[in-house]
Design a protein around this motif. Structure first.
Motif, PDB file in Angstrom:
ATOM      1  N   ALA A 270      45.728  57.705  23.117  1.00  0.00           N
ATOM      2  CA  ALA A 270      45.595  58.820  22.200  1.00  0.00           C
ATOM      3  C   ALA A 270      46.940  59.213  21.610  1.00  0.00           C
ATOM      4  CB  ALA A 270      44.981  60.008  22.901  1.00  0.00           C
TER       5      ALA A 270
ATOM      6  N   SER B 176      52.722  70.642  16.077  1.00  0.00           N
ATOM      7  CA  SER B 176      52.164  70.219  14.794  1.00  0.00           C
ATOM      8  C   SER B 176      51.438  68.894  14.940  1.00  0.00           C
ATOM      9  CB  SER B 176      53.267  70.086  13.746  1.00  0.00           C
ATOM     10  OG  SER B 176      53.991  71.271  13.681  1.00  0.00           O
ATOM     11  N   ASP B 177      52.022  68.009  15.722  1.00  0.00           N
ATOM     12  CA  ASP B 177      51.358  66.730  15.982  1.00  0.00           C
ATOM     13  C   ASP B 177      50.014  66.958  16.639  1.00  0.00           C
ATOM     14  OD1 ASP B 177      53.415  65.403  14.940  1.00  0.00           O
ATOM     15  OD2 ASP B 177      54.050  64.362  16.761  1.00  0.00           O
TER      16      ASP B 177
ATOM     17  N   ALA C   7      48.174  69.627  16.409  1.00  0.00           N
ATOM     18  CA  ALA C   7      47.246  70.244  15.461  1.00  0.00           C
ATOM     19  C   ALA C   7      46.665  69.208  14.522  1.00  0.00           C
ATOM     20  CB  ALA C   7      47.951  71.341  14.676  1.00  0.00           C
ATOM     21  N   SER C   8      47.448  68.162  14.221  1.00  0.00           N
ATOM     22  CA  SER C   8      46.884  67.155  13.329  1.00  0.00           C
ATOM     23  C   SER C   8      46.428  65.919  14.100  1.00  0.00           C
ATOM     24  CB  SER C   8      47.892  66.812  12.233  1.00  0.00           C
ATOM     25  OG  SER C   8      49.187  66.770  12.754  1.00  0.00           O
ATOM     26  N   ASP C   9      46.116  66.101  15.380  1.00  0.00           N
ATOM     27  CA  ASP C   9      45.477  65.058  16.199  1.00  0.00           C
ATOM     28  C   ASP C   9      46.314  63.808  16.414  1.00  0.00           C
ATOM     29  OD1 ASP C   9      43.437  66.777  16.227  1.00  0.00           O
ATOM     30  OD2 ASP C   9      41.999  65.504  15.185  1.00  0.00           O
ATOM     31  N   PHE C  10      47.637  63.926  16.353  1.00  0.00           N
ATOM     32  CA  PHE C  10      48.441  62.736  16.634  1.00  0.00           C
ATOM     33  C   PHE C  10      48.668  62.532  18.127  1.00  0.00           C
ATOM     34  CE2 PHE C  10      49.898  63.436  12.204  1.00  0.00           C
ATOM     35  CZ  PHE C  10      49.355  62.283  11.695  1.00  0.00           C
ATOM     36  N   VAL C  11      48.599  63.601  18.888  1.00  0.00           N
ATOM     37  CA  VAL C  11      48.707  63.444  20.341  1.00  0.00           C
ATOM     38  C   VAL C  11      47.536  64.165  20.991  1.00  0.00           C
ATOM     39  CG1 VAL C  11      51.203  63.234  20.529  1.00  0.00           C
ATOM     40  CG2 VAL C  11      50.168  65.480  20.480  1.00  0.00           C
ATOM     41  N   SER C  12      47.216  63.754  22.222  1.00  0.00           N
ATOM     42  CA  SER C  12      46.142  64.432  22.933  1.00  0.00           C
ATOM     43  C   SER C  12      46.729  65.674  23.602  1.00  0.00           C
ATOM     44  CB  SER C  12      45.536  63.507  23.976  1.00  0.00           C
ATOM     45  OG  SER C  12      46.347  63.499  25.122  1.00  0.00           O
TER      46      SER C  12
ATOM     47  N   ARG D  85      39.435  67.347  23.095  1.00  0.00           N
ATOM     48  CA  ARG D  85      40.468  66.319  22.925  1.00  0.00           C
ATOM     49  C   ARG D  85      41.235  66.528  21.644  1.00  0.00           C
ATOM     50  NH1 ARG D  85      40.603  61.464  25.482  1.00  0.00           N
ATOM     51  NH2 ARG D  85      41.677  60.909  23.576  1.00  0.00           N
TER      52      ARG D  85
ATOM     53  N   GLU E  79      55.949  68.889  18.247  1.00  0.00           N
ATOM     54  CA  GLU E  79      54.870  68.461  19.141  1.00  0.00           C
ATOM     55  C   GLU E  79      53.582  69.217  18.843  1.00  0.00           C
ATOM     56  OE1 GLU E  79      54.373  66.115  21.509  1.00  0.00           O
ATOM     57  OE2 GLU E  79      56.222  65.260  20.699  1.00  0.00           O
TER      58      GLU E  79
END
Lengths: 135, 905
Positions: B19, A30-31, A33-38, B583, A28
């Protein structure tokens, strides 16, 4: 089957579950950090699991103490102390407004815990096998 | 990443959910490029199977990450770069690519760089070195070895007592030698908008560390520079030209390749095809011949009118919700009256805007809603007293959120009745939390601005906080705990509101401790503003509240804004300071943005990436893109591009340092430390930083050591001054810290003010009103005096500009005629200074004083009250706390501090 076998099986299962929780946390983050989740989403997913994880680890520690498995207790104690400390200082809370600067730090903590649970897992497995054999 | 700016900007109620879903976030304006973008991006981990994801994570995170200490130890510190004697000004000019600089008057001595500017110019390409040699300033490099690059403290060489102080400088712009730096031409963003702490990028992390300097920037994306507007880009058929990978906007510093058919993005280095309609001739130096005609290729700050693809819903109308405390405490200090009279005057613009929406909520221990529907002849009040399980809005009719233009009569009617409605209110509860929840649920579907006027600590319902005992904690390590929120209610509300583009501006008009640190997290995480009036009384603060409130309603505002900062390879943003909601690591949600919105950014240098970047570009680029909705409903993008040369030599780094901006950023960083750790830690962080800089310079420069004198690069000469002033500011000082609320507010100010406002706050400007020619039509302020008690003579009248107020200080032996001329009375001896009012009188001296005051006020955004202080009066001590060059019980005097720094080894 003896009670100690049951105990070790329980321990192995718990350690495995904790192991997977750590993996989930790291993925989570890592996601994030790479902008996959807010950040809001990420904190919403992770926050409800943190305290159960603490509780499970504390339970493990206490069980080891009452069953007089001192080696396992000593392995568990430092992390238990850390958990109690972070609960008291409320530093366990994932703050969606302040998570980005802390991603690396949190991830490091989770990695260390991951390694720790891995060791525990194999130790419990070893104990379980030993008790099965002696059984 | 991608253009989620545009998506987030428009995607309102959905944006939180979307998002999480990469496929939704990823869809962007020009659909054709979407596929390619996905292809170049690292594998979208979210879509892989769990096991694969785990493997991916493991690959991304080498074990070395676990042991940063070990890793750091491996970094070999390069031998301190040849130890130059920091003399010659390096040919910085040579490092910038030869680029067109249209629209710029060539100053004498710098014509060479510009001679090729403009279409049809036939100037032969200049090799970089030739350019620098013919640069007039290059000759200074043949000067004396200890040349003007260094500043020797305490020597006569610089005139006066050799102790540097800021001169009277309205904007505290970068020092001249920095300001003439090539990157600061009109092609790069103005320091007023985007100001780096070093106007160059050190080529390696080790180079930066060896100087002890901090690298970062302070940016005010929506600032209005006096007499200057950000130019709008003419629309062409090409649309908005952006890099197809990193989505940065085309700017003056891109490289043109293949005769203008392609361009290389300076942020991610991808070679893009240039759209047919955007092509133009490229000269032999790789510059666009038509740059002068294209705003986006000649200006560092431009604005685009965003096409349809940049919105997912219609642009939001300006929306204002007023949440007003009308409890007994509030009514006793006539707060409803002040608010009502201010609103009646300042809603005029809003009535004229056909789209603007307005709603009112008042609260004591109950909530009062107002049906303002124009279908009804009169406003209707609805009271809600049950909100234990969350707030439910009363029946949908009459409507509460109404178009101001349609419901004008009802609103005016309501505001007229306001002061009398709550005159005798006995209810002293304050259900602020439920009122905010109600306001949020009212505008959550639109977005907008919630203006909260509170008269104290929230005490009823959700979000109620108990007063924390602060008496023992003030000035100790325990104070920091009181500076962090007691309750996460406000923070969580802010986290919910920010993605829906709702921001909260807080006006705290308190007479007692008000838990400002808890309540202000509302504004902090929604890009709002905080105003605090301690010991509120109508006579003291009425005018100021009125001016501030009206400014928040009338000043130009950008709605539903998001800002993304893209940095060239090798630069990485490590943190933000200000009021925003992050964000993602480089995307800030700013529900409301206005001229004063300011953000500090700290940036790290990544050696290997920067090394790679240098092979293609000799400069690094940072681009801040702010997507917002103007009040007229236009969706716009404001783009600020900053280009900084990458330098490998120490002198060049020092040369380009911008002390005022660095001081401001260091203060902003210290505020964070004051809250997360202790005030003492924040103070020592500031002091250690200064020590580091002095020590590093000493070890690097031969001329700096030995003499027992403090020597610093000329560009940094004011840094000790601002460091010291910062430590004596309300935000960080130990003695006389006052209340926790006051400290919390001072920290908020430090976090949110632009560079020049912040520095004027910590180091106020002191003027002497007399003697000298009295000039009723003053056009320029006199020189500022040093901030020490020695500047005050017992027969002087002084004026101190602290940014938030003006202090008129009257000496004990001021001659009678002067007092008569200014105050219209013979002596001030019998009058309390709080009773004194400054009235314009019919004489030149009075006019002179008023001219000075109005001149200072004209330079400020905020209303500045005038406080009068007598030398023997009660507030003399508070006045003296602004004299930052004097010794205080915990901090040295300025000359002492300079001596102490000189002794550092």
């Amino acid at each position: 089957m003896e009670w100690s076998v049951l105990l070790w099986i329980l321990m192995v299962v718990m350690a495995a579950v904790l192991l997977f929780i750590m993996v989930f946390f790291i993925i989570e983050l890592s996601d994030l950090a790479s902008d996959f989740v807010s950040p809001v989403e990420c904190c919403r997913k992770l926050s409800p699991i943190i305290l159960p994880e603490y509780f499970a680890q504390l339970t493990m520690t206490v069980l080891m103490l009452i069953t007089l498995n001192f080696t396992a207790f000593i392995i568990n104690a430092p992390l238990a102390a850390y958990h109690v400390y972070s609960y008291q200082t409320k530093s366990y809370w994932l703050d969606p407004t302040d998570i980005f600067p802390k991603i690396d730090e949190k991830r490091r903590v989770f990695f260390i815990k991951l390694g720790f649970y891995l060791i525990l897992f194999f130790y419990y497995l070893y104990c379980m096998i030993m008790s099965l054999i002696s059984d | 990443m991608e253009n989620s700016e545009s998506i987030v900007g428009g995607g309102v109620p959905l944006s939180v959910e979307t998002a999480a879903d990469p496929s939704r976030v990823r869809m962007g304006p020009p659909p054709t490029s979407a596929g390619r973008r996905l292809a170049v991006h690292p594998a979208p981990a979210a879509r892989l199977l769990p096991v694969a994801r785990l493997l991916l994570v493991a690959r991304l995170l080498p074990v070395a990450r676990l042991l940063p200490v070990a890793r750091r130890a491996l970094v070999v510190r390069p031998a301190p770069v040849v130890r130059p004697a920091l003399v010659a000004r390096p040919a910085l000019v040579a490092r910038l690519p030869p680029v067109a600089r249209p629209g710029l008057q060539a100053p004498p001595g710098r014509a060479t760089l510009r001679c090729g500017v403009g279409p049809g110019s036939s100037a032969a390409p200049q090799p970089p070195h030739a350019a620098s040699a013919s640069n007039g300033r290059a000759s200074s490099s043949t000067g004396p070895p200890t040349g003007s690059a260094n500043f020797r403290f305490g020597s006569e060489q610089h005139g006066g007592d050799g102790v540097p102080r800021p001169v009277n400088d309205e904007f505290i712009l970068p020092p001249d030698d920095v300001a003439q730096h090539p990157s600061l031409g009109p092609m790069s963003s103005d320091p007023f908008h985007f100001r780096p702490t070093i106007h160059a990028v050190p080529a390696t992390e080790a180079l930066l560390n060896s100087t002890g300097l901090t690298f970062g920037a302070v940016l005010s994306p929506f600032a209005e520079k006096p007499d200057e507007e950000v130019p709008t880009v003419q629309q062409t058929r090409a649309g908005i030209v952006r890099c197809r990978r990193c989505r940065s906007y085309v700017h003056p510093f891109v490289q043109w390749l293949d005769h203008g058919r392609k361009w290389r993005c300076s942020v991610c280095h991808l070679v893009n095809d240039c759209p047919e309609a955007f092509r133009g001739r490229v000269d032999e130096r790789g510059r666009r011949v038509d740059a002068a005609e294209r705003t986006e290729l000649s200006c560092g700050s431009v604005e685009y009118v965003a096409p349809k693809e940049y919105m997912m819903r219609a642009p939001q109308p300006p929306t204002y919700v007023f949440v007003i405390d009308v409890s007994a405490t509030s009514a006793a200090s006539s707060i409803p009256e002040v608010v009502a009279s201010t609103l009646s005057n300042s809603l005029e613009d809003i009535y004229e805007d056909e789209r603007a929406l307005v709603a009112f909520i008042t609260y004591d221990s109950k909530l009062h809603f107002y049906g303002l529907d124009s279908a009804f002849m009169q406003p209707r009040m609805m009271v809600v007293s049950e909100f234990a399980d969350g707030v439910e809005l009363p029946a949908p009719t009459p409507r509460m959120l109404v178009r101001a233009s349609e419901a004008r009569e009802n609103i005016e009617h309501l505001l007229e009745g306001f002061p009398t409605m709550f005159e005798d209110n006995q209810d002293s509860g304050a259900a602020l939390g439920p009122a905010l929840q109600a306001a949020f649920s009212m505008v959550g579907h639109v977005g907008g601005k919630v203006l909260v006027v509170a008269a104290g600590r929230p005490s009823v319902g959700a979000g109620a906080v108990k007063a924390r005992d602060e008496r023992k904690a003030i000035g100790t390590a325990k104070e920091s705990a009181l500076l962090t929120p007691a309750d996460n209610f406000y923070k969580l509300l802010a986290v919910d509101a920010a993605p829906l583009h709702v921001s909260f501006d807080l006006f705290m008009l308190a007479q007692r401790p008000s838990e400002l640190s808890t309540v202000s997290s509302l504004s902090r995480h929604t890009g709002g503003k905080v105003f605090f009036y301690p010991n509120f009384s109508l006579s003291k603060d009425g005018q100021r509240v009125s001016a501030d409130l009206s400014a928040m309603i009338t000043r130009p505002t950008g709605w539903e804004a998001v800002m993304r900062i893209r940095c060239s390879r090798g630069l990485k943003i490590t943190g933000f300071h200000g009021h925003y909601f992050a964000r993602s690591s480089d995307l800030l949600a700013l529900p409301n943005v206005d001229a004063a919105s300011t953000f500090g950014v700290t940036i790290a240098i990544e050696d290997s990436a920067l090394e790679g970047a240098r092979s293609k570009f000799s400069y690094a680029t940072m681009q801040a893109a702010l997507l917002y909705t103007a009040s007229n409903g236009e969706r716009r993008i404001r783009v600020h591009t900053l280009a900084l040369p990458i330098v490998a030599e120490l002198p060049a780094v020092y040369q380009a340092a911008d002390a005022p901006c660095m001081a401001a950023l260091l203060l902003k960083m210290a505020t964070l430390k004051a809250e997360s750790s202790t005030i003492e830690d924040a103070r020592s962080a500031m002091l250690n930083k200064m020590d580091d800089i002095v020590k590093s310079f000493k070890s690097l420069s031969k001329s700096a050591g030995g003499s027992g004198q403090l020597v610093l690069p000329a560009s940094l000469r004011l840094l000790p001054y601002y460091t010291l002033a910062g430590l004596k500011n309300r935000a960080l000082r130990v003695e006389g810290a006052g209340s926790v609320d006051g400290r919390s507010f001072a920290l908020t100010r430090a976090r949110t003010l632009p560079v020049h406002y912040l520095l004027h706050t910590i180091a106020p400007r002191l003027f002497r009103v007399q003697p000298g020619p009295v000039n009723p039509q003053l056009s320029k302020l006199p020189l500022t005096l040093s901030l020490t008690a020695a500047s005050l003579g017992s027969d002087h009248v002084m004026l101190l500009d602290t940014m938030s107020a003006l202090w008129l200080w009257v000496g004990r032996d001021t001659p009678g005629p002067v007092i008569r001329a200014v105050f219209g009375m013979d002596s001030l001896a019998s009058v309390e200074s709080t009773q004194l009012r400054l009235q314009p009188l019919d004489n030149d001296l009075s006019a002179h004083v008023f001219a000075m005051i109005s001149l200072i006020r004209s330079q400020r955004d905020e209303y500045m009250p005038v406080y009068i202080v007598k030398q023997d009066g009660r507030y003399h001590a508070s006045f003296c706390s602004f004299l930052v060059e004097d010794r205080s019980s915990s901090v040295m005097a300025y000359p002492e501090y300079l001596q102490a720094l000189a002794k550092k080894k």
